[in-house]
Design a protein around this motif. Sequence first.
Motif, mmCIF file in Angstrom:
data_model
loop_
_atom_site.group_PDB
_atom_site.id
_atom_site.type_symbol
_atom_site.label_atom_id
_atom_site.label_comp_id
_atom_site.label_asym_id
_atom_site.label_seq_id
_atom_site.Cartn_x
_atom_site.Cartn_y
_atom_site.Cartn_z
ATOM 1 N N ALA A 36 0.802 -1.222 0.000
ATOM 2 C CA ALA A 36 0.000 0.000 0.000
ATOM 3 C C ALA A 36 0.840 1.280 0.000
ATOM 4 N N PRO A 37 1.818 1.442 0.902
ATOM 5 C CA PRO A 37 2.592 2.688 0.865
ATOM 6 C C PRO A 37 3.371 2.848 -0.438
ATOM 7 N N ARG A 38 3.940 1.743 -0.940
ATOM 8 C CA ARG A 38 4.686 1.823 -2.182
ATOM 9 C C ARG A 38 3.755 2.183 -3.332
ATOM 10 N N LYS A 39 2.552 1.614 -3.344
ATOM 11 C CA LYS A 39 1.590 1.871 -4.402
ATOM 12 C C LYS A 39 1.207 3.356 -4.409
ATOM 13 N N ARG A 40 0.982 3.911 -3.226
ATOM 14 C CA ARG A 40 0.625 5.330 -3.150
ATOM 15 C C ARG A 40 1.747 6.196 -3.732
ATOM 16 N N MET A 41 2.981 5.893 -3.364
ATOM 17 C CA MET A 41 4.096 6.690 -3.862
ATOM 18 C C MET A 41 4.278 6.498 -5.368
ATOM 19 N N ASP A 42 4.056 5.283 -5.859
ATOM 20 C CA ASP A 42 4.153 5.059 -7.301
ATOM 21 C C ASP A 42 3.097 5.870 -8.036
ATOM 22 N N ASP A 43 1.883 5.904 -7.501
ATOM 23 C CA ASP A 43 0.802 6.654 -8.130
ATOM 24 C C ASP A 43 1.098 8.157 -8.101
ATOM 25 N N ARG A 44 1.586 8.617 -6.996
ATOM 26 C CA ARG A 44 1.919 10.038 -6.916
ATOM 27 C C ARG A 44 3.042 10.391 -7.879
ATOM 28 N N ALA A 45 4.030 9.535 -7.953
ATOM 29 C CA ALA A 45 5.137 9.774 -8.878
ATOM 30 C C ALA A 45 4.636 9.769 -10.317
ATOM 31 N N LEU A 46 3.722 8.845 -10.635
ATOM 32 C CA LEU A 46 3.144 8.789 -11.970
ATOM 33 C C LEU A 46 2.360 10.059 -12.263
ATOM 34 N N TRP A 47 1.591 10.517 -11.289
ATOM 35 C CA TRP A 47 0.810 11.736 -11.469
ATOM 36 C C TRP A 47 1.727 12.942 -11.663
ATOM 37 N N VAL A 48 2.794 13.034 -10.848
ATOM 38 C CA VAL A 48 3.743 14.144 -10.981
ATOM 39 C C VAL A 48 4.402 14.107 -12.351
ATOM 40 N N ASP A 49 4.822 12.929 -12.785
ATOM 41 C CA ASP A 49 5.434 12.810 -14.109
ATOM 42 C C ASP A 49 4.475 13.240 -15.213
ATOM 43 N N THR A 50 3.199 12.845 -15.079
ATOM 44 C CA THR A 50 2.193 13.225 -16.071
ATOM 45 C C THR A 50 2.012 14.736 -16.119
ATOM 46 N N VAL A 51 1.912 15.358 -14.956
ATOM 47 C CA VAL A 51 1.714 16.803 -14.890
ATOM 48 C C VAL A 51 2.924 17.535 -15.465
ATOM 49 N N VAL A 52 4.133 17.085 -15.146
ATOM 50 C CA VAL A 52 5.348 17.724 -15.661
ATOM 51 C C VAL A 52 5.437 17.551 -17.180
ATOM 52 N N ASP A 53 5.130 16.357 -17.684
ATOM 53 C CA ASP A 53 5.157 16.136 -19.129
ATOM 54 C C ASP A 53 4.164 17.038 -19.846
ATOM 55 N N GLN A 54 2.977 17.197 -19.273
ATOM 56 C CA GLN A 54 1.974 18.073 -19.883
ATOM 57 C C GLN A 54 2.454 19.530 -19.881
ATOM 58 N N ALA A 55 3.077 19.947 -18.801
ATOM 59 C CA ALA A 55 3.585 21.318 -18.723
ATOM 60 C C ALA A 55 4.699 21.543 -19.742
ATOM 61 N N ILE A 56 5.529 20.537 -19.949
ATOM 62 C CA ILE A 56 6.596 20.645 -20.948
ATOM 63 C C ILE A 56 5.982 20.783 -22.336
ATOM 64 N N ARG A 57 4.949 19.958 -22.624
ATOM 65 C CA ARG A 57 4.301 20.045 -23.937
ATOM 66 C C ARG A 57 3.625 21.391 -24.146
ATOM 67 N N ARG A 58 3.101 21.988 -23.075
ATOM 68 C CA ARG A 58 2.456 23.298 -23.198
ATOM 69 C C ARG A 58 3.487 24.425 -23.289
ATOM 70 N N GLY A 59 4.749 24.119 -23.001
ATOM 71 C CA GLY A 59 5.795 25.131 -23.110
ATOM 72 C C GLY A 59 5.964 25.984 -21.867
ATOM 73 N N GLU A 60 5.501 25.515 -20.723
ATOM 74 C CA GLU A 60 5.591 26.301 -19.497
ATOM 75 C C GLU A 60 7.022 26.417 -18.974
ATOM 76 N N PHE A 61 7.912 25.552 -19.442
ATOM 77 C CA PHE A 61 9.297 25.619 -18.983
ATOM 78 C C PHE A 61 10.210 26.298 -20.008
#
Length: 183
Positions: A49-74
Amino acid sequence: MFRRRRDDQKDPARRAAQYQVDREIAAVSADGDDHGKDYGTDGSAAAAAPRKRMDDRALWVDTVVDQAIRRGEFDDLPLAGKPIPGLRGTHDPDWWLKNLVEREQITGVLPAAQLRRDDAELDETLDREPEEARVRATVEEFNARVVDARRQLLGGPPVVTPTRDVEREVQRWRERRRAHGIF
């Protein structure tokens, strides 16, 4: 679960990713079972359970960062393509203090090194002074800092910077002004 910014609520892809992560975290924490997904090495859902939560959060963070990169925010960040200032190969425990002194251009607080630097630059400082009274005041202030540093030094390198003779410095200031045709 997460504190959301107002911008996050406007992006549908972000909201969908966040909803999925929140739903999976709620399911794991509610019954301790992640419905047959990704068990721990000992076969228990509690260990995963704790590992799963961290994996999901990491996946969500990666998704958000990838979307921001595609939008050109960086794009067009101040240090784009340049090395990050202050990163050196060795660890310096006083890095923050040195950065503060450099950024704020603080002088007169670091006895030995600062006094040596001020001593080396004193002639240039005096040459910028237009009046003899200000030259005297500058030399007297420098001498006072040297004497204070000698009194207050509790550790570290000794203060070897000599005091300056006020009359001699005024005479040298006059000579430099005459040489430059200012008098």
